[in-house]
Write an enzyme that holds these catalytic residues in place. Structure first.
Site, PDB file in Angstrom:
ATOM      1  N   TYR A   3     -17.706 -40.205 -50.289  1.00  0.00           N
ATOM      2  CA  TYR A   3     -18.193 -41.008 -51.416  1.00  0.00           C
ATOM      3  C   TYR A   3     -17.005 -41.312 -52.321  1.00  0.00           C
ATOM      4  O   TYR A   3     -16.468 -40.421 -52.985  1.00  0.00           O
ATOM      5  CB  TYR A   3     -19.282 -40.242 -52.160  1.00  0.00           C
ATOM      6  CG  TYR A   3     -19.985 -41.007 -53.272  1.00  0.00           C
ATOM      7  CD1 TYR A   3     -19.642 -42.299 -53.638  1.00  0.00           C
ATOM      8  CD2 TYR A   3     -21.034 -40.412 -53.977  1.00  0.00           C
ATOM      9  CE1 TYR A   3     -20.285 -42.979 -54.642  1.00  0.00           C
ATOM     10  CE2 TYR A   3     -21.707 -41.082 -54.991  1.00  0.00           C
ATOM     11  CZ  TYR A   3     -21.325 -42.354 -55.325  1.00  0.00           C
ATOM     12  OH  TYR A   3     -21.973 -43.026 -56.337  1.00  0.00           O
ATOM     13  N   LYS A  17     -19.125 -44.261 -48.497  1.00  0.00           N
ATOM     14  CA  LYS A  17     -19.916 -44.927 -49.537  1.00  0.00           C
ATOM     15  C   LYS A  17     -18.914 -45.377 -50.578  1.00  0.00           C
ATOM     16  O   LYS A  17     -18.344 -44.556 -51.306  1.00  0.00           O
ATOM     17  CB  LYS A  17     -20.949 -43.993 -50.144  1.00  0.00           C
ATOM     18  CG  LYS A  17     -21.766 -44.649 -51.266  1.00  0.00           C
ATOM     19  CD  LYS A  17     -22.729 -43.648 -51.893  1.00  0.00           C
ATOM     20  CE  LYS A  17     -23.629 -44.310 -52.940  1.00  0.00           C
ATOM     21  NZ  LYS A  17     -22.928 -44.855 -54.095  1.00  0.00           N
TER      22      LYS A  17
END
Length: 304
Positions: A138, A166
């Site tokens: 992330y 992400k």
């Protein structure tokens, strides 16, 4: 179909669900999860920023994930965000998530202290070593202070478990850079909701976002327009989405509390936000009403 297909689509970032006393409400967690299942989204991203994870302890985060899995496990793709301030807690959350049968783990880099890249790598690999699940990096430099570098990306992609990123950095060029330099097939999730369409055009395979949850129909419609090569239609929907987001940001209360108030209008009650996030004020209610109206009109025009 490759194993990565289950991650490609619209994946709302799941909101924190509290009772009237501010405690985790398993009943409300399950109700919200079923709401998204009925809307037809691909999956749920549980325990991230939208889930107010940094204001919840390990026991609470486990309770949320347990109730999500009880409601929709096996029916949707479930990604569990397991990053915590300490590696010890992150590993515990990773083991727990695997025991529940989630599809993948995700984690931001360590927060607060500025750490060298080898320490960030060790933090992520500790979670991977604790489970056999797919792992998603992330990247959200505006809140963590660390921007995923191409060198770190290449190093992390050497692990078979790492299947995607992400990406919540604002430059859409990062999506292209990560795809080009991964060295293998990966899934890149667009993070900034305000540029979902731009991210998809630049190569993002899917989207995970905090505002998806209050208007999933619009992101589903935008994604379908891209799939159908109807770029002008996708742009129109994105502009409507952005107008809604910008209107919500006019409130004094935190964005998540605004969205929770809008969800009440949509028939879902999940409580307020947890302090220190500021709650909406009485003056904000006019914004909530306007946003709800904007969403309803957009859904009538563009919903699949």
């Amino acid at each position: 179909m490759t194993k990565l297909e289950k991650y490609k689509g619209i994946i709302p970032a799941f909101y924190a669900c509290y009772d009237e006393n501010g405690n985790i409400s398993g009943e409300r967690v399950q109700e919200l999860a079923k709401f998204y299942l009925d809307k037809g989204v691909k999956g749920l991203y549980v325990g991230g920023s939208s889930g107010e994870c940094i204001y919840q302890n390990v026991t609470e985060r486990k309770e949320v994930l347990e109730n999500v899995m009880a409601a929709v496990g096996g029916k949707m793709t479930i990604i569990a965000h397991v990053a915590a301030p300490s590696t010890r807690d992150s590993v515990e959350l990773a083991k727990h998530a695997e025991s529940l049968g989630v599809d993948a783990l995700a984690a931001i880099p360590p927060i607060y202290f500025g750490l060298p890249e080898f320490a960030i790598r060790d933090y992520w690999t500790a979670m991977m070593n604790a489970s056999s699940l797919d792992f998603i990096i992330y990247n959200i430099p505006q809140t963590t202070g660390y921007a995923l570098s191409v060198n770190m990306l290449k190093e992390m992609m050497s692990f078979d478990q790492v299947i995607g990123v992400k990406n919540s950095s604002m430059p859409v060029q990062d999506i292209y850079l990560f795809k080009r330099n991964a060295g293998k097939e990966i899934v890149v999730f667009n993070g900034p909701d305000e540029q979902f369409v731009a991210g998809r055009i630049m190569g993002a395979d899917a989207g995970i976002g905090g505002t998806y949850g209050v208007m999933p129909e619009l992101f589903l419609a935008a994604n379908q327009a891209i799939e159908d090569s109807e770029i002008e239609k996708a742009q129109e929907i994105q502009i409507m989405i952005d107008d809604i987001i910008f209107k919500m940001l006019e409130a004094k209360g935190n964005l998540y509390d605004v969205m929770k108030a809008v969800l009440v209008k949509r028939g879902i009650t999940i409580g307020s936000v947890r302090a220190p996030l500021p709650r909406i004020t009485s003056e904000d209610m006019s914004i909530v009403e306007e946003v709800y109206g904007m969403i309803e009109l957009a859904i009538k025009k563009y919903s699949l």
